[in-house]
Design a protein around this motif. Structure first.
Motif, PDB file in Angstrom:
ATOM      1  N   THR A  40      99.996  70.983   3.537  1.00 44.82           N
ATOM      2  CA  THR A  40      99.529  69.794   3.431  1.00 44.82           C
ATOM      3  C   THR A  40     100.136  68.727   2.651  1.00 44.82           C
ATOM      4  N   GLY A  41     100.359  69.084   1.559  1.00 40.90           N
ATOM      5  CA  GLY A  41     101.190  68.386   0.516  1.00 40.90           C
ATOM      6  C   GLY A  41     102.452  67.855   1.126  1.00 40.90           C
ATOM      7  N   ALA A  42     103.207  68.903   1.460  1.00 39.00           N
ATOM      8  CA  ALA A  42     104.515  68.590   2.254  1.00 39.00           C
ATOM      9  C   ALA A  42     104.364  67.403   3.225  1.00 39.00           C
ATOM     10  N   VAL A  43     103.615  67.810   3.986  1.00 37.73           N
ATOM     11  CA  VAL A  43     103.238  66.774   5.295  1.00 37.73           C
ATOM     12  C   VAL A  43     102.971  65.573   4.837  1.00 37.73           C
ATOM     13  N   ASN A  44     101.923  65.455   4.123  1.00 37.28           N
ATOM     14  CA  ASN A  44     101.585  64.311   3.571  1.00 37.28           C
ATOM     15  C   ASN A  44     102.662  63.332   2.969  1.00 37.28           C
ATOM     16  N   ALA A  45     103.449  63.915   2.063  1.00 39.07           N
ATOM     17  CA  ALA A  45     104.425  63.321   1.088  1.00 39.07           C
ATOM     18  C   ALA A  45     105.625  62.914   2.261  1.00 39.07           C
ATOM     19  N   ALA A  46     105.915  63.684   3.486  1.00 37.29           N
ATOM     20  CA  ALA A  46     106.844  63.201   4.138  1.00 37.29           C
ATOM     21  C   ALA A  46     106.302  62.038   5.133  1.00 37.29           C
ATOM     22  N   ILE A  47     105.047  62.188   5.530  1.00 34.82           N
ATOM     23  CA  ILE A  47     104.535  61.076   6.325  1.00 34.82           C
ATOM     24  C   ILE A  47     104.143  59.837   5.415  1.00 34.82           C
ATOM     25  N   SER A  48     104.042  59.786   4.216  1.00 33.27           N
ATOM     26  CA  SER A  48     103.882  58.709   3.249  1.00 33.27           C
ATOM     27  C   SER A  48     105.268  57.898   3.158  1.00 33.27           C
ATOM     28  N   ALA A  49     106.452  58.697   3.197  1.00 29.24           N
ATOM     29  CA  ALA A  49     107.731  58.207   3.260  1.00 29.24           C
ATOM     30  C   ALA A  49     108.022  57.475   4.507  1.00 29.24           C
ATOM     31  N   ALA A  50     107.520  58.105   5.670  1.00 31.93           N
ATOM     32  CA  ALA A  50     107.874  57.592   7.130  1.00 31.93           C
ATOM     33  C   ALA A  50     107.089  56.232   7.213  1.00 31.93           C
ATOM     34  N   GLU A  51     105.969  56.146   6.308  1.00 30.79           N
ATOM     35  CA  GLU A  51     104.830  54.856   6.802  1.00 30.79           C
ATOM     36  C   GLU A  51     105.274  53.642   5.948  1.00 30.79           C
ATOM     37  N   ALA A  52     106.581  53.690   5.488  1.00 29.26           N
ATOM     38  CA  ALA A  52     107.148  52.475   4.447  1.00 29.26           C
ATOM     39  C   ALA A  52     107.083  51.123   5.320  1.00 29.26           C
ATOM     40  N   PRO A  53     107.442  51.219   6.586  1.00 26.84           N
ATOM     41  CA  PRO A  53     107.266  50.170   7.312  1.00 26.84           C
ATOM     42  C   PRO A  53     105.913  49.579   7.530  1.00 26.84           C
ATOM     43  N   GLU A  54     104.934  50.512   7.954  1.00 29.88           N
ATOM     44  CA  GLU A  54     103.580  50.143   7.879  1.00 29.88           C
ATOM     45  C   GLU A  54     102.975  49.552   6.814  1.00 29.88           C
ATOM     46  N   LYS A  55     103.343  50.031   5.743  1.00 28.79           N
ATOM     47  CA  LYS A  55     102.815  49.404   4.366  1.00 28.79           C
ATOM     48  C   LYS A  55     103.285  48.061   4.099  1.00 28.79           C
ATOM     49  N   GLN A  56     104.618  47.751   4.544  1.00 31.93           N
ATOM     50  CA  GLN A  56     104.821  46.218   4.636  1.00 31.93           C
ATOM     51  C   GLN A  56     104.275  45.372   5.523  1.00 31.93           C
ATOM     52  N   TRP A  57     103.858  45.741   6.618  1.00 33.62           N
ATOM     53  CA  TRP A  57     102.910  45.164   7.607  1.00 33.62           C
ATOM     54  C   TRP A  57     101.515  44.839   6.757  1.00 33.62           C
ATOM     55  N   GLU A  58     101.119  46.040   6.435  1.00 29.15           N
ATOM     56  CA  GLU A  58      99.514  45.963   5.744  1.00 29.15           C
ATOM     57  C   GLU A  58      99.652  45.012   4.730  1.00 29.15           C
ATOM     58  N   GLN A 415      99.069  35.972  13.774  1.00 31.91           N
ATOM     59  CA  GLN A 415      99.853  36.642  12.955  1.00 31.91           C
ATOM     60  C   GLN A 415      99.414  38.010  12.791  1.00 31.91           C
ATOM     61  N   ASN A 416      98.130  38.012  12.099  1.00 31.60           N
ATOM     62  CA  ASN A 416      97.452  39.176  11.634  1.00 31.60           C
ATOM     63  C   ASN A 416      97.188  40.098  13.080  1.00 31.60           C
ATOM     64  N   THR A 417      96.940  39.481  14.056  1.00 31.91           N
ATOM     65  CA  THR A 417      96.723  40.423  15.098  1.00 31.91           C
ATOM     66  C   THR A 417      97.987  41.198  15.567  1.00 31.91           C
ATOM     67  N   SER A 418      99.055  40.250  15.610  1.00 32.67           N
ATOM     68  CA  SER A 418     100.192  41.061  16.234  1.00 32.67           C
ATOM     69  C   SER A 418     100.938  42.068  15.009  1.00 32.67           C
ATOM     70  N   LEU A 419     100.593  41.748  13.787  1.00 35.63           N
ATOM     71  CA  LEU A 419     100.791  43.009  12.765  1.00 35.63           C
ATOM     72  C   LEU A 419      99.782  44.064  12.949  1.00 35.63           C
ATOM     73  N   GLN A 420      98.614  43.967  13.280  1.00 34.78           N
ATOM     74  CA  GLN A 420      97.858  44.989  13.499  1.00 34.78           C
ATOM     75  C   GLN A 420      98.130  45.808  14.597  1.00 34.78           C
ATOM     76  N   SER A 421      98.773  45.328  15.741  1.00 40.22           N
ATOM     77  CA  SER A 421      99.272  45.650  17.078  1.00 40.22           C
ATOM     78  C   SER A 421     100.413  46.893  16.655  1.00 40.22           C
ATOM     79  N   ASP A 422     101.411  45.976  15.764  1.00 38.24           N
ATOM     80  CA  ASP A 422     102.579  46.912  15.364  1.00 38.24           C
ATOM     81  C   ASP A 422     102.128  48.225  14.328  1.00 38.24           C
ATOM     82  N   ILE A 423     101.062  47.940  13.735  1.00 42.23           N
ATOM     83  CA  ILE A 423     100.470  49.164  13.119  1.00 42.23           C
ATOM     84  C   ILE A 423     100.235  50.342  13.928  1.00 42.23           C
TER      85      ILE A 423
END
Length: 471
Positions: A40-58, A415-423
């Motif tokens: 679980t920890g390994a998966v979460n760590a990998a997912i957290s790294a992969a979500e970097a673009p999403e964090k920028q959108w948020e 813009q907010n709607t577009s970002l939410q769609s990207d997310i």
């Protein structure tokens, strides 16, 4: 890496000629002395790294929300300021307000409609208007059955109605019947220590509302008139006036007189501009202007954590310029001169931070002595003065259809709607499949690690036998 390749990697890491140290391997891979990995920890760590673009959108969404909140607050401040301008530009607003001061408020008071001409007037009250009233003779109480009798009420217009009792009705029954007869009179039961009586009163004052009550046998009811209705008699500026009511309208244009008592000498009514209301309105404008300009200026002030969320917003930059430029307005009458050409002459000064201050002494003085010029400054010759000028500037921001605030807020929302769609798309098409894949691969690795001790034991046994044969 597959589970088989992971196993090969683990086996290939041995540096012992007689066996693999499972503790060293586990310590290197998991930091633990027992086989296994935290899937679980390994998966979460990998997912957290992969979500970097999403964090920028948020983060961008958070910025947009801060901007929208700040812009909405400023929109409210500007709305309040614009309401002040519309009020000062209105023909029925505070600048049109009129007050009336009576030299003897126990005799007569008055009020005036907006725009009423100023001036002094005199009023002498000879007598007040009265309301006709009749009272019956007394009976024991309000529940006493009345004797058989008839009586007739005739109102001021000549309409008559006869009321008949048959020995069963009470005064309360009779009062209800009279009040509902449509004669313009109201009946009620009055009770005191001597018994109960029927009181009949006209619905309006003045001689035209006078009425009579006649009975076939006055001994039974004994109606007497307690008040004879007359019109009010007064003199207004020396002119005789008769009024059916003690509230007199029309005698003075725009002025309503409230007669309270008679007088032997004239009462003076001073009709003048309501300077108190105007002073209050101007001070409200200054207060709301200061609130608005402070909110705008705060966007360009670095408080230690950077400028406000709207520092780069062109709408706020334009608004700041318009608010500052509005203070330079000068009233230039097409004819004649004025003592109030600008805000300074009203006693309003601009502070270093862009806010305004009011010198109450100066303001009260110009309101008392140059009220017409004050009105001209705000309203111009045709509602085209300072109030209208600033109102038009603010309307360009406030218009619900295409105002700058509306356009800006709609852009933020888009813009907010577009970002939410990207997310949402990123979660569906990238993160969810990746999470499934990693969960599977790490789970397989976990199984391989769980099997590793047995595999190593077998290898050690085989290596031991080979060593023994060689020896």
């Amino acid at each position: 890496m597959s589970s088989s390749s992971l196993l090969s990697s683990l086996l290939g890491s041995s540096n012992s000629s007689t066996g693999i140290n499972i503790s060293d391997i586990l310590q290197a891979l998991t930091g633990a002395s027992t086989p296994g990995i935290d899937v679980t920890g390994a998966v979460n760590a990998a997912i957290s790294a992969a979500e970097a673009p999403e964090k920028q959108w948020e983060a961008q969404q958070s910025t947009l929300q801060s901007q929208a909140t700040a812009l909405t607050a400023i929109q409210t401040d500007i709305t309040n300021l614009d309401n002040d301008m519309q009020s000062l530009n209105s023909l029925t607003g505070p600048l049109a307000g009129v007050s009336v001061t009576s030299s003897n408020s126990s005799v007569v008071t008055a009020s005036a409609a907006p725009g009423t001409s100023a001036g002094d007037n005199t009023v002498t009250v000879n007598n007040l208007a009265t309301t006709a009233a009749w009272t019956s003779g007394a009976v024991a109480d309000s529940t006493t059955a009345l004797p058989a009798e008839s009586f007739t009420i005739t109102n001021g217009s000549g309409t008559s109605k006869t009321f008949t009792t048959d020995g069963t009705q009470t005064l309360g029954d009779l009062a209800s019947e009279i009040s509902g007869a449509g004669l313009g009179v109201t009946a009620s039961v009055v009770t005191d220590t001597t018994g109960s009586r029927l009181s009949i009163v006209a619905s309006a004052s003045g001689s035209a509302s006078n009425f009579t009550v006649s009975s076939t046998d006055s001994a039974d009811f004994g109606f007497t008139q307690t008040v004879n209705a007359v019109n009010a008699s007064l003199k207004v500026n020396g002119v005789d006036i008769s009024s059916a009511s003690n509230t007199v309208t029309g005698a003075l244009p725009g002025v309503t007189l409230n007669l309270l008592s008679t007088s032997t000498s004239p009462v003076t009514l001073d009709v003048s501009a309501n300077t108190s209301a105007v002073s209050s309105a101007i001070n409200q404008f200054v207060s709301d202007y200061n609130t608005a300009i402070n909110a705008v200026n705060a966007q360009f002030t670095d408080t230690g954590s950077g400028e406000g969320p709207l520092a780069g917003d062109s709408t706020i930059t334009d608004l700041q310029n318009d608010l500052q430029q509005a203070l330079d307005y000068t009233n230039t009458p097409t004819t004649g001169t004025t003592t109030i050409p600008n805000l300074t002459s009203l006693g309003i000064s601009v502070n270093k931070d862009g806010t305004l201050s009011v010198n109450s002494t100066t303001l009260n003085s110009v309101l008392a002595n140059n009220f017409g010029d004050v009105q001209s400054f705000f309203q111009g010759t045709a509602l085209n003065g300072f109030a209208n000028t600033l109102d038009q500037q603010l309307t360009s921001f406030l218009s619900p259809a295409d105002g700058a605030f509306t356009v800006d807020l709609q852009s933020m929302s888009t813009q907010n709607t577009s970002l939410q769609s990207d997310i949402n798309n990123f979660q569906t098409n990238v993160i969810s499949p990746l999470q499934t894949q990693l969960q599977s691969e790490f789970s397989q690795a976990e199984i391989a690690l769980q099997q590793l001790p047995g595999e190593i034991k077998n290898i050690d046994a085989e290596l031991g036998e080979n060593n023994s044969s060689s020896n």
